[in-house]
Scaffold this active site. Structure first.
Site, PDB file in Angstrom:
ATOM      1  N   LYS A  13     -26.784  57.728 -31.089  1.00 51.21           N
ATOM      2  CA  LYS A  13     -25.160  57.790 -30.756  1.00 51.21           C
ATOM      3  C   LYS A  13     -24.825  56.158 -29.950  1.00 51.21           C
ATOM      4  CE  LYS A  13     -25.336  60.499 -27.073  1.00 51.21           C
ATOM      5  NZ  LYS A  13     -25.831  60.065 -25.798  1.00 51.21           N
ATOM      6  N   ARG A 166     -34.259  68.383 -23.039  1.00 52.83           N
ATOM      7  CA  ARG A 166     -32.511  67.655 -23.535  1.00 52.83           C
ATOM      8  C   ARG A 166     -32.345  68.516 -24.411  1.00 52.83           C
ATOM      9  NH1 ARG A 166     -34.289  62.068 -22.566  1.00 52.83           N
ATOM     10  NH2 ARG A 166     -32.388  61.977 -23.707  1.00 52.83           N
TER      11      ARG A 166
HETATM   12  P1  AMP Z   1     -27.652  60.073 -22.092  1.00 51.77           P
HETATM   13  O1  AMP Z   1     -27.518  59.062 -21.220  1.00 51.77           O
HETATM   14  O2  AMP Z   1     -26.715  60.235 -22.787  1.00 51.77           O
HETATM   15  O3  AMP Z   1     -28.661  60.551 -22.719  1.00 51.77           O
HETATM   16  O4  AMP Z   1     -27.830  61.148 -21.095  1.00 51.77           O
HETATM   17  C1  AMP Z   1     -28.670  60.263 -20.225  1.00 51.77           C
HETATM   18  C2  AMP Z   1     -29.380  62.341 -19.584  1.00 51.77           C
HETATM   19  O5  AMP Z   1     -27.645  62.099 -17.953  1.00 51.77           O
HETATM   20  C3  AMP Z   1     -28.901  63.696 -19.682  1.00 51.77           C
HETATM   21  O6  AMP Z   1     -30.153  64.905 -19.946  1.00 51.77           O
HETATM   22  C4  AMP Z   1     -28.189  64.513 -18.670  1.00 51.77           C
HETATM   23  O7  AMP Z   1     -29.420  64.705 -17.327  1.00 51.77           O
HETATM   24  C5  AMP Z   1     -27.140  62.997 -17.943  1.00 51.77           C
HETATM   25  N1  AMP Z   1     -26.110  63.282 -18.303  1.00 51.77           N
HETATM   26  C6  AMP Z   1     -25.459  62.320 -19.373  1.00 51.77           C
HETATM   27  N2  AMP Z   1     -23.655  62.225 -19.881  1.00 51.77           N
HETATM   28  C7  AMP Z   1     -23.851  63.601 -19.299  1.00 51.77           C
HETATM   29  C8  AMP Z   1     -22.306  64.542 -19.191  1.00 51.77           C
HETATM   30  N3  AMP Z   1     -21.693  64.270 -19.409  1.00 51.77           N
HETATM   31  N4  AMP Z   1     -22.948  65.600 -18.073  1.00 51.77           N
HETATM   32  C9  AMP Z   1     -23.638  66.184 -17.934  1.00 51.77           C
HETATM   33  N5  AMP Z   1     -25.267  64.980 -17.372  1.00 51.77           N
HETATM   34  C10 AMP Z   1     -25.447  64.408 -18.241  1.00 51.77           C
END
Ligand code: AMP
Length: 215
Positions: A13, A166
């Site tokens: 994504k 995750r």
């Molecule tokens: P990502 O970079 O989208 O893979 O997100 C990495 C990590 O950041 C996730 O596993 C969560 O711990 C945290 N995170 C990212 N977006 C959110 C969100 N909208 N709400 C809560 N935690 C988030």
């Protein structure tokens, strides 16, 4: 053009969100990046965020909302944006509804069996955020970004153990949200089973079909 892109960790994504941002001249707003920036600042908040992220769980809704609101208030968001990784649960979707209206939610579906290899091989540029993969999209030099010469690193939460957690968080918290957007009729699901470029084409076709008759 106000969009959301959703998908399990490793669905690609973030990569597709970057293409959309470039192709349509709107900012990509990744809450993961906003949180990682907060960690870089070294503040108390950053420390708290880091601990949660490394467990594979979601950071508390109020913290993410605060960072998101601040970002959406910036001028470059006036004509639209693509939200990458937000919302992640039903409460966040309600919070978002109060601050903006979303026209389309793109849901990238991926076979969870593929995810571990995709994520543990991922390398991210410290400087510009570009994403590479040691096998599927290798940089010319293992440690350097092709685009800006920044150094590449492996995210602290991109380990096999954390990825499994995750994925569990995704199943429990984000899938209900996907069902809700489906009921609202704004969800489009695309399967992520080809190459990065094939996926880019699929996303482009979807956006053209959706926005040729909407502003
Ligand atoms: P990502 O970079 O989208 O893979 O997100 C990495 C990590 O950041 C996730 O596993 C969560 O711990 C945290 N995170 C990212 N977006 C959110 C969100 N909208 N709400 C809560 N935690 C988030």
């Amino acid at each position: 053009m106000k969009l959301i892109i959703l998908g399990a960790p490793g669905s690609g994504k973030g990569t597709q969100a970057k293409f959309i941002a470039k192709d349509y001249g709107i900012p990509q707003i990744s809450t993961g990046d906003l949180l990682r920036n907060a960690i870089k600042d070294g503040s108390e908040l950053g420390l708290k965020v880091k601990k949660v992220m490394n467990t594979g769980k979601l950071v508390p809704d109020d913290i993410v909302l605060l960072l998101l609101k601040e970002r959406l208030n910036q001028r470059d968001c006036e004509n639209g944006f693509i939200l990458d990784g937000y919302p992640r649960n039903l409460t966040q979707a309600e919070d978002l509804e109060k601050i903006t209206n979303i026209l389309l939610v793109i849901n990238i579906e991926v076979d969870h069996g593929l995810v571990i290899e995709r994520i543990t091989g991922r390398r991210t540029c410290k400087k510009c955020g570009a994403i590479f993969h040691v096998k599927y999209n290798p940089p010319k030099d293992d440690e350097t970004c092709d685009k800006c010469n920044g150094s590449l690193y492996q995210r602290g939460d991109d380990t096999e153990e954390t990825v499994k957690k995750r994925l569990l968080t995704y199943k429990n918290e984000t899938i209900p949200l996907i069902k809700q957007y489906e009921r609202q009729g704004i969800l489009k699901t695309l399967k992520s089973d080809g190459t990065i470029d094939e996926m880019r084409l699929k996303v482009g076709t979807l956006l053209k079909a959706t926005f040729s008759h909407k502003s």
